[in-house]
Design a protein around this motif. Structure first.
Motif, PDB file in Angstrom:
ATOM      1  N   SER A 184       0.795  -1.221   0.000  1.00  0.00           N
ATOM      2  CA  SER A 184       0.000   0.000   0.000  1.00  0.00           C
ATOM      3  C   SER A 184       0.827   1.270   0.000  1.00  0.00           C
ATOM      4  CB  SER A 184      -0.929   0.020   1.224  1.00  0.00           C
ATOM      5  OG  SER A 184      -0.164   0.033   2.424  1.00  0.00           O
ATOM      6  N   GLU A 213      -7.516  -5.696  -4.151  1.00  0.00           N
ATOM      7  CA  GLU A 213      -6.808  -4.421  -4.027  1.00  0.00           C
ATOM      8  C   GLU A 213      -5.306  -4.620  -4.217  1.00  0.00           C
ATOM      9  OE1 GLU A 213      -6.113  -0.741  -0.851  1.00  0.00           O
ATOM     10  OE2 GLU A 213      -7.182  -2.554  -0.243  1.00  0.00           O
ATOM     11  N   LEU A 217      -2.734  -2.796  -6.842  1.00  0.00           N
ATOM     12  CA  LEU A 217      -1.518  -2.106  -6.418  1.00  0.00           C
ATOM     13  C   LEU A 217      -0.306  -2.626  -7.177  1.00  0.00           C
ATOM     14  CD1 LEU A 217      -2.161  -1.971  -2.567  1.00  0.00           C
ATOM     15  CD2 LEU A 217      -2.115  -0.028  -4.125  1.00  0.00           C
TER      16      LEU A 217
END
Length: 280
Positions: A184, A213, A217
């Protein structure tokens, strides 16, 4: 224009699954059974696939066959080369060796980076801190070395869940693990983490994938690190999912939408459709 990706399937089933991933997104793609024919493919294709039999070969034969395929792939000058393996990574040092294939690809293609993407959440495969988990037919998620089927695979049983350890036994060592907690950007953008090391040999990274997610990324980072030298990606069809996320974000050049998909005729009659249980 250089193709976005050339994927090399370790068997036909896996290669067709990756082809389907691209095709469902409307990307001009085609799968070939012969590497020489793939090298002469329509230049309008964004994605080119080659189905091989590497999954069932000895390590010695894999090295020779992979080197031959890689020579043809190099002539296409793709931005990314995807070695499509089973989402459970079942393989061994002597049979279906992922390590033997990757080292052969590296020698011929001279990639800027080698990235192993450890999971495919969309298929119930999760990689956390380098450890692989897989959903079974009973709906439960097991560590791969405790999976009721994969731990008893008749040819390549999975007895090790740590992918870095598993692949090191096949000669693919020096894998630097980047866990999902660092994807992240809390420790810096992922693209900044994927820098060639100072040691000898190619830079190799193992990336977690625990959620959709995470796949996005990874895709964003791939767009940032693409350069003149190809990036070698190892993993299931989650690699194609990441590249699709990269493509849709606009971080990777793509062919104009007006270009037809390589003169592919519309489907008529029976069409092969694989259920999720058969996808690799």
């Amino acid at each position: 224009m250089r193709p976005l990706s050339v994927f090399i399937g370790d068997d036909f089933t896996g290669a067709s699954d990756t082809l389907a991933t691209w095709a469902r997104a409307g990307v001009p793609a085609r799968l070939f059974l012969d590497a020489a024919e793939a090298a002469a493919a329509d230049k309008n294709l964004e994605v080119i696939g080659i189905a091989t039999e590497l999954r069932g070969l000895s390590a010695e034969r894999i090295r020779a066959r992979a080197s031959d395929v890689a020579e043809w792939v190099r002539s296409l000058e793709p931005r990314f080369v995807h070695y499509k393996v089973c989402s459970t990574f079942d393989s061994g040092p002597e049979t279906g060796s992922i390590g033997a294939a990757v080292r052969a690809f590296e020698q011929v293609l001279d990639p800027g980076l080698t990235l192993v993407l450890g999971g495919q959440p969309s298929l119930g495969r999760y990689c956390l801190f380098g450890t692989l988990f897989a959903r079974a037919a009973d709906g439960e998620v097991y560590r791969i070395d405790r999976h009721p089927v994969m731990r008893r695979h008749p040819v390549t049983p999975m007895t090790e869940a740590d992918l870095a350890v598993h692949l090191a036994a096949q000669g693919l060592d020096t894998l630097q693990s980047i866990p999902f907690t660092e994807l992240s950007g809390q420790s810096g953008p992922l693209a900044d983490l994927l820098k060639p090391g100072r040691g000898r040999g190619p830079a190799r990274f193992l990336l977690d994938a625990a959620s959709a997610e995470d796949i996005c990324l990874v895709g964003a980072a791939l767009g940032a690190i693409a350069g003149e030298r190809p990036v070698l990606l190892v993993g299931a069809s989650s690699v194609a999912e990441a590249l699709l996320a990269c493509r849709k974000s606009g971080s990777m050049p793509m062919k104009p939408a007006s270009i037809p998909p390589a003169n592919n005729p519309p489907a008529r009659g029976a069409v092969l459709s694989l259920p999720e249980a058969a996808r690799r």
